[in-house]
Design a protein around this motif. Structure first.
Motif, PDB file in Angstrom:
ATOM      1  N   PRO A   1      90.141  87.274  81.120  1.00 39.59           N
ATOM      2  CA  PRO A   1      89.401  87.396  79.866  1.00 39.59           C
ATOM      3  C   PRO A   1      89.434  86.064  79.123  1.00 39.59           C
ATOM      4  O   PRO A   1      90.511  85.496  78.913  1.00 39.59           O
ATOM      5  CB  PRO A   1      90.158  88.489  79.112  1.00 39.59           C
ATOM      6  N   SER A   2      88.270  85.565  78.779  1.00 40.62           N
ATOM      7  CA  SER A   2      88.168  84.205  78.234  1.00 40.62           C
ATOM      8  C   SER A   2      87.192  84.175  77.076  1.00 40.62           C
ATOM      9  O   SER A   2      86.103  84.734  77.175  1.00 40.62           O
ATOM     10  CB  SER A   2      87.633  83.253  79.304  1.00 40.62           C
ATOM     11  N   ILE A   3      87.576  83.510  76.034  1.00 35.43           N
ATOM     12  CA  ILE A   3      86.682  83.403  74.885  1.00 35.43           C
ATOM     13  C   ILE A   3      86.755  82.004  74.292  1.00 35.43           C
ATOM     14  O   ILE A   3      87.682  81.242  74.561  1.00 35.43           O
ATOM     15  CB  ILE A   3      87.030  84.440  73.788  1.00 35.43           C
ATOM     16  N   LEU A   4      85.748  81.690  73.492  1.00 34.23           N
ATOM     17  CA  LEU A   4      85.721  80.419  72.778  1.00 34.23           C
ATOM     18  C   LEU A   4      85.505  80.739  71.306  1.00 34.23           C
ATOM     19  O   LEU A   4      84.589  81.486  70.964  1.00 34.23           O
ATOM     20  CB  LEU A   4      84.591  79.544  73.322  1.00 34.23           C
ATOM     21  N   VAL A   5      86.374  80.232  70.479  1.00 39.58           N
ATOM     22  CA  VAL A   5      86.266  80.552  69.050  1.00 39.58           C
ATOM     23  C   VAL A   5      85.901  79.298  68.251  1.00 39.58           C
ATOM     24  O   VAL A   5      86.474  78.224  68.444  1.00 39.58           O
ATOM     25  CB  VAL A   5      87.551  81.263  68.523  1.00 39.58           C
ATOM     26  N   GLU A   6      84.887  79.461  67.396  1.00 37.87           N
ATOM     27  CA  GLU A   6      84.460  78.379  66.486  1.00 37.87           C
ATOM     28  C   GLU A   6      85.047  78.748  65.133  1.00 37.87           C
ATOM     29  O   GLU A   6      84.545  79.626  64.433  1.00 37.87           O
ATOM     30  CB  GLU A   6      82.934  78.301  66.421  1.00 37.87           C
ATOM     31  N   VAL A   7      86.141  78.072  64.779  1.00 36.69           N
ATOM     32  CA  VAL A   7      86.973  78.564  63.682  1.00 36.69           C
ATOM     33  C   VAL A   7      86.386  78.379  62.281  1.00 36.69           C
ATOM     34  O   VAL A   7      86.751  79.112  61.364  1.00 36.69           O
ATOM     35  CB  VAL A   7      88.400  77.972  63.726  1.00 36.69           C
ATOM     36  N   SER A   8      85.518  77.398  62.094  1.00 36.16           N
ATOM     37  CA  SER A   8      84.844  77.136  60.816  1.00 36.16           C
ATOM     38  C   SER A   8      83.871  75.999  61.079  1.00 36.16           C
ATOM     39  O   SER A   8      83.893  75.421  62.168  1.00 36.16           O
ATOM     40  CB  SER A   8      85.821  76.683  59.717  1.00 36.16           C
ATOM     41  N   PHE A   9      83.057  75.668  60.082  1.00 34.17           N
ATOM     42  CA  PHE A   9      82.092  74.570  60.261  1.00 34.17           C
ATOM     43  C   PHE A   9      82.642  73.272  59.683  1.00 34.17           C
ATOM     44  O   PHE A   9      82.772  73.128  58.471  1.00 34.17           O
ATOM     45  CB  PHE A   9      80.763  74.916  59.590  1.00 34.17           C
ATOM     46  N   ILE A  10      82.914  72.341  60.569  1.00 27.52           N
ATOM     47  CA  ILE A  10      83.416  71.042  60.116  1.00 27.52           C
ATOM     48  C   ILE A  10      82.284  70.258  59.443  1.00 27.52           C
ATOM     49  O   ILE A  10      82.514  69.326  58.678  1.00 27.52           O
ATOM     50  CB  ILE A  10      84.038  70.267  61.316  1.00 27.52           C
ATOM     51  N   SER A  11      81.046  70.678  59.712  1.00 27.22           N
ATOM     52  CA  SER A  11      79.881  69.998  59.124  1.00 27.22           C
ATOM     53  C   SER A  11      79.624  70.455  57.682  1.00 27.22           C
ATOM     54  O   SER A  11      78.855  69.836  56.961  1.00 27.22           O
ATOM     55  CB  SER A  11      78.637  70.265  59.977  1.00 27.22           C
ATOM     56  N   ASN A  12      80.272  71.530  57.285  1.00 22.95           N
ATOM     57  CA  ASN A  12      80.128  72.025  55.913  1.00 22.95           C
ATOM     58  C   ASN A  12      81.229  71.377  55.059  1.00 22.95           C
ATOM     59  O   ASN A  12      82.418  71.541  55.362  1.00 22.95           O
ATOM     60  CB  ASN A  12      80.263  73.561  55.923  1.00 22.95           C
ATOM     61  N   PRO A  13      80.853  70.624  54.009  1.00 20.66           N
ATOM     62  CA  PRO A  13      81.873  69.871  53.246  1.00 20.66           C
ATOM     63  C   PRO A  13      83.027  70.749  52.755  1.00 20.66           C
ATOM     64  O   PRO A  13      84.188  70.337  52.790  1.00 20.66           O
ATOM     65  CB  PRO A  13      81.086  69.298  52.066  1.00 20.66           C
ATOM     66  N   GLU A  14      82.680  71.959  52.322  1.00 18.44           N
ATOM     67  CA  GLU A  14      83.706  72.883  51.836  1.00 18.44           C
ATOM     68  C   GLU A  14      84.681  73.279  52.958  1.00 18.44           C
ATOM     69  O   GLU A  14      85.902  73.240  52.789  1.00 18.44           O
ATOM     70  CB  GLU A  14      82.986  74.156  51.395  1.00 18.44           C
ATOM     71  N   GLU A  15      84.123  73.658  54.082  1.00 18.18           N
ATOM     72  CA  GLU A  15      84.976  74.080  55.201  1.00 18.18           C
ATOM     73  C   GLU A  15      85.667  72.889  55.860  1.00 18.18           C
ATOM     74  O   GLU A  15      86.768  73.020  56.388  1.00 18.18           O
ATOM     75  CB  GLU A  15      84.166  74.901  56.224  1.00 18.18           C
ATOM     76  N   GLU A  16      85.042  71.721  55.799  1.00 16.66           N
ATOM     77  CA  GLU A  16      85.713  70.522  56.327  1.00 16.66           C
ATOM     78  C   GLU A  16      87.001  70.278  55.523  1.00 16.66           C
ATOM     79  O   GLU A  16      88.054  69.973  56.084  1.00 16.66           O
ATOM     80  CB  GLU A  16      84.804  69.292  56.240  1.00 16.66           C
ATOM     81  N   LYS A  17      86.864  70.444  54.199  1.00 17.72           N
ATOM     82  CA  LYS A  17      88.022  70.237  53.324  1.00 17.72           C
ATOM     83  C   LYS A  17      89.133  71.238  53.688  1.00 17.72           C
ATOM     84  O   LYS A  17      90.303  70.877  53.812  1.00 17.72           O
ATOM     85  CB  LYS A  17      87.603  70.416  51.863  1.00 17.72           C
ATOM     86  N   LEU A  18      88.730  72.495  53.884  1.00 12.57           N
ATOM     87  CA  LEU A  18      89.717  73.513  54.262  1.00 12.57           C
ATOM     88  C   LEU A  18      90.349  73.172  55.613  1.00 12.57           C
ATOM     89  O   LEU A  18      91.568  73.273  55.789  1.00 12.57           O
ATOM     90  CB  LEU A  18      89.055  74.897  54.330  1.00 12.57           C
ATOM     91  N   LEU A  19      89.510  72.765  56.547  1.00 14.43           N
ATOM     92  CA  LEU A  19      90.026  72.444  57.894  1.00 14.43           C
ATOM     93  C   LEU A  19      90.997  71.271  57.882  1.00 14.43           C
ATOM     94  O   LEU A  19      91.779  71.094  58.811  1.00 14.43           O
ATOM     95  CB  LEU A  19      88.865  72.133  58.851  1.00 14.43           C
ATOM     96  N   SER A  20      90.923  70.465  56.818  1.00 17.67           N
ATOM     97  CA  SER A  20      91.845  69.324  56.737  1.00 17.67           C
ATOM     98  C   SER A  20      93.213  69.769  56.214  1.00 17.67           C
ATOM     99  O   SER A  20      94.170  69.015  56.239  1.00 17.67           O
ATOM    100  CB  SER A  20      91.263  68.235  55.825  1.00 17.67           C
ATOM    101  N   GLN A  21      93.281  71.026  55.725  1.00 13.90           N
ATOM    102  CA  GLN A  21      94.536  71.506  55.121  1.00 13.90           C
ATOM    103  C   GLN A  21      95.427  72.226  56.135  1.00 13.90           C
ATOM    104  O   GLN A  21      94.984  73.106  56.865  1.00 13.90           O
ATOM    105  CB  GLN A  21      94.229  72.459  53.957  1.00 13.90           C
ATOM    106  N   ASP A  22      96.690  71.836  56.082  1.00 13.66           N
ATOM    107  CA  ASP A  22      97.678  72.418  56.985  1.00 13.66           C
ATOM    108  C   ASP A  22      97.733  73.949  56.847  1.00 13.66           C
ATOM    109  O   ASP A  22      97.797  74.678  57.829  1.00 13.66           O
ATOM    110  CB  ASP A  22      99.045  71.806  56.672  1.00 13.66           C
ATOM    111  N   GLU A  23      97.678  74.410  55.613  1.00 12.55           N
ATOM    112  CA  GLU A  23      97.811  75.841  55.346  1.00 12.55           C
ATOM    113  C   GLU A  23      96.643  76.632  55.943  1.00 12.55           C
ATOM    114  O   GLU A  23      96.830  77.714  56.508  1.00 12.55           O
ATOM    115  CB  GLU A  23      97.874  76.049  53.837  1.00 12.55           C
ATOM    116  N   TYR A  24      95.455  76.088  55.814  1.00  6.50           N
ATOM    117  CA  TYR A  24      94.260  76.759  56.348  1.00  6.50           C
ATOM    118  C   TYR A  24      94.347  76.843  57.873  1.00  6.50           C
ATOM    119  O   TYR A  24      94.069  77.875  58.477  1.00  6.50           O
ATOM    120  CB  TYR A  24      93.021  75.972  55.919  1.00  6.50           C
TER     121      TYR A  24
END
Ligand code: ZN
Length: 393
Positions: free
Chosen positions: A336-359
């Motif tokens: 069983p294999s899947i690929l997950v796109e965890v958030s949009f790095i191209s979205n400034p808001e989500e890029e900011k979140l993705l830069s955070q350790d906690e997120y």
């Protein structure tokens, strides 16, 4: 690897003990005593897993007492490290509290105050040595129950790496760095459960071809394969989480995502879909290898877990759902294999979140939870059956 040491059952309680080594005397450490170094616990809706870290294997016995309901384990020829917590509140509906003490000179006693359990199992595994005790809550125990005692081997794939940065955010955050960190965190979380055997396709910033990633999973004979990526879209406002499995698709967005991850043009991606559609046998073979039904289930559990995990902490996260597309990295994976796109790095808001350790940690935890839920619901065929036919122990 596991040998059935003893089994026993009464009307209310099935007890199964498994141990790695039973035919030769267990080695003890130089001081002659096994030291209890740490006690950890993991709660899930179905069961509480308690892990007792030991300096060396120890013989143990167990017993159950009522009024109040409790189970205790006596570890023979053992001592308890002074610095560890000996009173751990759990309160998960199965176990109220865990208590540990030096019962006498040679015995460490572990007491689990029970809220409600149907059965349990315990076993020692080595390298490092730990005693694992699973206490099951209501709804799991039946006379013919099947226990999941197989060690799950999970391969986690952090997308991209080395000269391939993956998608790059408006503030120059690289997908390859984000997903590696999430993968490492996920490995740490999963590895805390001794029943998981976890591998990463890469542990540093190196480039690994897509097909090699699948090969690693196959070579490891993995039970599950999870490829982690961050999404990107020309539409700056695009945001949210989506999880993919391998299949033909005519969905424009899904094809765009797969084209980017495969590093091919959208045109070529569509061509590939057309070919796969015509040469249906190839695709159905690929999907069969991926254990399609299980992949769908796995994708759904992980998607749901990430959405609810992030919703709890970050408000409404768009749930883009479970989708399918022809990802190279899922081709030929025999599990069983899947690929997950965890958030949009191209979205400034989500890029900011993705830069955070906690997120990132929240995402890793949510994926781990999704994997756990999947594993707990895995079909009986993937599990080793342990039936107990004896009378009360
Ligand atoms: Zn990617």
């Amino acid at each position: 690897m596991f040998l059935n040491l003893t089994t026993g059952r009464n009307r209310f309680f099935v007890f199964v003990v498994l141990a790695v080594v039973v035919c030769s005397p267990l080695p003890v450490n130089a001081a002659g005593k096994a030291k209890v170094k740490e006690i950890r616990h993991f709660s899930s809706p179905d069961y509480t897993r308690i892990v007792v870290d030991l300096s060396s294997p120890a013989e143990f016995s167990k017993n159950r007492l009522s009024n109040p309901d409790r189970i205790y384990f006596d570890l023979k020829n053992s001592s308890i490290a002074k610095e560890i917590k000996t009173h751990l509140p759990v309160g998960d509906g199965i176990v109220k509290t865990i208590r540990a003490s030096q019962f006498n000179d040679d015995t460490v006693r572990l007491v689990f105050d029970i809220e409600e359990i149907t059965d349990s199992k315990s076993f020692i595994i080595e390298d490092p040595v730990r005693l694992v005790i699973d206490l099951y809550g209501k709804g799991k125990g039946t006379d013919n129950r099947v226990l999941a005692v197989t060690k799950k081997r999970i391969v986690i794939d952090a997308g991209h790496g080395g000269h391939d940065p993956g998608a790059v955010g408006p503030n120059k955050l690289y997908e390859k760095d984000v997903v590696l960190d999430i993968a490492m965190k996920l490995k740490r979380i999963l590895s805390a459960d001794p029943m998981n055997e976890v591998y990463l396709t890469r542990e540093k910033d190196v480039f690994i071809p897509l097909e090699e990633r699948t090969a690693i999973a196959n070579r490891k004979n993995a039970d599950l394969f999870v490829s982690i990526h961050a999404n990107a879209s020309p539409r700056k406002q695009a945001k949210g989480v989506e999880t993919y499995l391998l299949n033909w698709t005519d969905d424009e967005e899904a094809n765009r995502v797969a084209a980017r991850e495969n590093k091919i043009s959208l045109k070529k991606m569509k061509e590939m879909n057309r070919q796969m559609d015509t040469v249906g046998a190839i695709l159905s073979g690929l999907m069969r290898e991926n254990k399609r039904d299980e992949s769908i289930k796995l994708a759904n559990y992980i998607q749901r877990s990430i959405i609810s995990g992030l919703d709890d902490n970050y408000g409404d996260v768009p749930d883009l759902g479970v989708k399918q597309a022809l990802f190279y990295v899922l081709f030929g994976a025999k599990m069983p294999s899947i690929l997950v796109e965890v958030s949009f790095i191209s979205n400034p808001e989500e890029e900011k979140l993705l830069s955070q350790d906690e997120y990132r940690m929240n995402i890793a935890k949510a994926i781990a939870e999704g994997l756990h839920t999947y594993t707990a619901s895995a079909p009986a065929i993937q599990k080793m059956a342990v039936f107990s036919n004896n009378r009360a122990d």
